[in-house]
Design an enzyme around this catalytic site. Structure first.
Site, PDB file in Angstrom:
ATOM      1  N   GLU A 304      66.700  22.090 -30.977  1.00 58.18           N
ATOM      2  CA  GLU A 304      65.359  21.490 -30.891  1.00 58.18           C
ATOM      3  C   GLU A 304      64.272  22.546 -30.680  1.00 58.18           C
ATOM      4  O   GLU A 304      63.128  22.335 -31.058  1.00 58.18           O
ATOM      5  CB  GLU A 304      65.299  20.452 -29.759  1.00 58.18           C
ATOM      6  CG  GLU A 304      65.976  19.141 -30.135  1.00 58.18           C
ATOM      7  CD  GLU A 304      65.594  17.972 -29.236  1.00 58.18           C
ATOM      8  OE1 GLU A 304      65.108  18.189 -28.119  1.00 58.18           O
ATOM      9  OE2 GLU A 304      65.799  16.828 -29.670  1.00 58.18           O
ATOM     10  N   HIS A 348      92.557  26.492 -32.371  1.00 57.17           N
ATOM     11  CA  HIS A 348      93.460  25.798 -33.290  1.00 57.17           C
ATOM     12  C   HIS A 348      92.656  24.870 -34.184  1.00 57.17           C
ATOM     13  O   HIS A 348      93.125  23.809 -34.588  1.00 57.17           O
ATOM     14  CB  HIS A 348      94.506  25.016 -32.489  1.00 57.17           C
ATOM     15  CG  HIS A 348      95.291  25.909 -31.589  1.00 57.17           C
ATOM     16  ND1 HIS A 348      96.537  26.396 -31.910  1.00 57.17           N
ATOM     17  CD2 HIS A 348      94.967  26.470 -30.391  1.00 57.17           C
ATOM     18  CE1 HIS A 348      96.955  27.203 -30.941  1.00 57.17           C
ATOM     19  NE2 HIS A 348      96.016  27.263 -30.004  1.00 57.17           N
ATOM     20  N   LYS A 456      62.603   8.057 -35.427  1.00 60.88           N
ATOM     21  CA  LYS A 456      62.043   7.101 -34.455  1.00 60.88           C
ATOM     22  C   LYS A 456      61.015   6.214 -35.149  1.00 60.88           C
ATOM     23  O   LYS A 456      61.014   4.999 -34.966  1.00 60.88           O
ATOM     24  CB  LYS A 456      61.343   7.853 -33.322  1.00 60.88           C
ATOM     25  CG  LYS A 456      62.247   8.485 -32.302  1.00 60.88           C
ATOM     26  CD  LYS A 456      61.381   8.937 -31.141  1.00 60.88           C
ATOM     27  CE  LYS A 456      62.084   9.909 -30.230  1.00 60.88           C
ATOM     28  NZ  LYS A 456      61.169  10.608 -29.350  1.00 60.88           N
TER      29      LYS A 456
HETATM   30  O1  PA5 Z   1      63.919  18.025 -25.208  1.00 63.32           O
HETATM   31  C1  PA5 Z   1      63.350  16.964 -25.353  1.00 63.32           C
HETATM   32  O2  PA5 Z   1      62.151  16.821 -25.042  1.00 63.32           O
HETATM   33  C2  PA5 Z   1      64.061  15.752 -25.919  1.00 63.32           C
HETATM   34  O3  PA5 Z   1      65.376  16.034 -26.217  1.00 63.32           O
HETATM   35  C3  PA5 Z   1      64.021  14.604 -24.917  1.00 63.32           C
HETATM   36  O4  PA5 Z   1      64.624  15.021 -23.728  1.00 63.32           O
HETATM   37  C4  PA5 Z   1      64.730  13.358 -25.436  1.00 63.32           C
HETATM   38  O5  PA5 Z   1      64.200  12.972 -26.665  1.00 63.32           O
HETATM   39  C5  PA5 Z   1      64.587  12.211 -24.451  1.00 63.32           C
HETATM   40  O6  PA5 Z   1      63.251  11.958 -24.189  1.00 63.32           O
HETATM   41  P1  PA5 Z   1      62.771  11.132 -22.934  1.00 63.32           P
HETATM   42  O7  PA5 Z   1      63.108  11.876 -21.713  1.00 63.32           O
HETATM   43  O8  PA5 Z   1      61.293  11.009 -23.134  1.00 63.32           O
HETATM   44  O9  PA5 Z   1      63.446   9.796 -22.987  1.00 63.32           O
END
Ligand code: PA5
EC number: 5.3.1.9
Length: 489
Positions: A304, A348, A456
């Protein structure tokens, strides 16, 4: 206290030939390294930029003792009163907790009471929309003996929201009107529907849906030392030890000299191999079952943070405050693809491809010097006779390192003296800083995740969420998925 070490011998050409880095390669980008360091230093020390850009995580190791003591106490109270705790959350609101659970608690924690040391069983839900797990859990847990912690920074995430609605209904039905006293919420201090829910509940009963604030400027995947603290307290980990490890690592990671800063060195070597040697895939391989979930946590952090379409454009206001934008004119589609594995199981499995598949990977081993427990093979004349598991584990790791190097495949090793709260805190901070620094070198925003939005939006559109921008709705309506039956057998 012995500290975490980073062994990068096998990233260099003297170990892996043309697939490795040379000292000259580092020297050639020394200007970029210096620039990245001064820029990070500048934004880290500038309060308002730091918070707005999502860099406040770097200050989490330095949190106030009073706050930490109060969370520790709260965790003890919950642990005393309940047999089970369900944590609802996904992504950054889940992976750090799971990593801590598996690294710092004994294996089979939920199964055996003596291992739990009077602490509750721990369950993680809301991290998937698979109906099979949540339904089984709620059918089998005693709701009167169960506490729930809901974690969502935005308070809007579908997986967490849906799970909370289901759990809330289950509690309401089985516990009665005061069920909210067995629920704790960790979310944004102001925005989001979860915060709204908290305010509504507390108007009627101030012990209902008690809540902790998430700190401003701490993004989900960099937030274990914030949103993960209550979990640590409930399972009985001394939070200060985790933060102390993170703090010592943070101090090390302030140094400009690459040879004194393991996180910078990790970032620079991976950057060089990615940019100039086409090592697009990053295989993370802890030789410790308990650290497998920490590898999963790192996968999210890397994917991410650095997997980005656009380059970053920095705008600076007259008073020096920075704003980071996507430079739509510079499409990069950059970022190493992370893969989480585990030694020795995956020797493995994935290891065959690591050794003989495309030479486009760098393996990061995590090696544990000293295990908390030991198993010994009985002496009976076999080559394994009298050997300890930890001895065999270390040998397997060394053998894997050797096998890769022999084939000219780069790897590196993060050495953890032992998987204690202190070293685990240091490990997480090391990876966070390395990822942030690599983001600087790549010139991407390592603290947003715009790519996650499109799925989303599609779901929101199909679910009829009000307020979807017209352009987004039209983009979905005018370009539906093609499902020609000719292409489905
Ligand atoms: O790193 C991030 O910001 C995302 O992975 C969020 O943690 C994830 O989408 C969950 O979001 P939230 O805490 O708003 O539910």
């Amino acid at each position: 206290m012995e500290s975490l070490r980073f062994d990068f011998n096998n990233m260099f050409s003297f170990s892996v030939g043309d697939n490795g880095v040379k000292d000259e390669d580092i020297a050639q980008i020394s200007g970029d390294i210096q620039k990245a360091h001064s820029h990070m230093e500048k934004v880290f020390t500038q309060g308002s930029s730091r918070i707005r850009l999502g860099l406040e995580w770097a200050n989490l190791p330095y949190q106030d003792d009073k706050l930490i003591n109060s969370i520790q106490k709260l965790g003890d109270e919950i642990a005393k009163k309940y047999d089970n705790v369900i944590f609802l959350g996904i992504g950054g609101s889940y992976l750090g907790l799971k990593a801590a659970q598996d690294a710092l608690m004994p294996a089979y924690f939920n199964e055996f009471a003596p291992l739990r040391n009077k602490r509750p069983r721990i369950y993680f839900e809301g991290n998937n929309l698979d109906p099979d797990t949540l339904s089984v859990l709620l059918k089998n847990l005693n709701p009167k003996k169960t506490f729930t912690v809901v974690i969502s920074k935005s308070g809007e995430t579908i997986e967490t929201k849906a799970a909370f609605m289901v759990v809330e209904n289950w509690l309401k039905k089985n516990v009665g009107k005061n069920y909210g006293r067995a629920v704790f919420v960790i979310t944004d201090p102001e925005g989001g529907s979860l915060r709204k829910r908290v305010l509504q509940a507390q108007e009627k009963d101030n012990l209902s849906l008690r809540s902790l604030f998430l700190l401003k400027g701490v993004g989900g995947r960099y937030s274990e030392f914030n949103m993960g603290l209550l979990h640590l307290a409930i399972i009985g980990v001394t939070i200060k030890e985790v933060l102390s490890g993170a703090k010592d690592m943070a101090e090390k990671c302030k140094k400009e000299d690459l040879y004194q800063n393991p996180a910078y060195m990790y970032a620079v070597l991976h950057y060089l191999l990615y940019r100039f040697k086409s090592k697009d895939i990053s295989v993370i391989m802890p030789f410790s079952q308990g650290l497998k979930s920490s590898a999963d946590w790192y996968v999210q952090l890397l994917a991410e943070s650095l997997g980005k379409k656009y380059s970053r454009k920095i705008e600076v206001s007259n008073d020096g405050i920075e704003n980071w934008l996507q430079d739509k004119a510079k499409v990069l589609n950059t970022g190493r693809t992370p893969i989480s594995t585990c030694g020795t199981s995956d020797l493995h499995s994935v290891q065959q491809n690591n050794i003989e598949g495309k030479n486009n990977k760098v393996v990061t081993f995590i090696k544990v010097d000293s295990f908390k427990r030991e198993v010994k093979v009985l002496a009976n004349g076999d080559i394994l006779s009298g050997k300890s598991y930890s001895e065999l584990m270390k040998l397997a790791q060394e053998a894997t390192e050797w096998a890769l190097a022999r084939e000219g495949r780069p790897s590196c090793t993060v050495i953890v003296p032992e998987v204690s709260a202190y070293h685990w805190g240091a490990l997480l901070f090391f990876f966070e800083m390395a990822t942030a620094f690599e983001g600087e070198l790549l010139n991407v925003n390592a603290f947003d995740q715009p790519g996650v939005e499109s799925y989303k939006n599609y779901m929101y559109y199909k679910l009829g969420k009000p307020g979807i921008p017209q352009a987004t709705a039209e983009g979905i309506k005018n370009k539906p998925l093609i499902k020609d039956s000719k292409y489905i057998l």
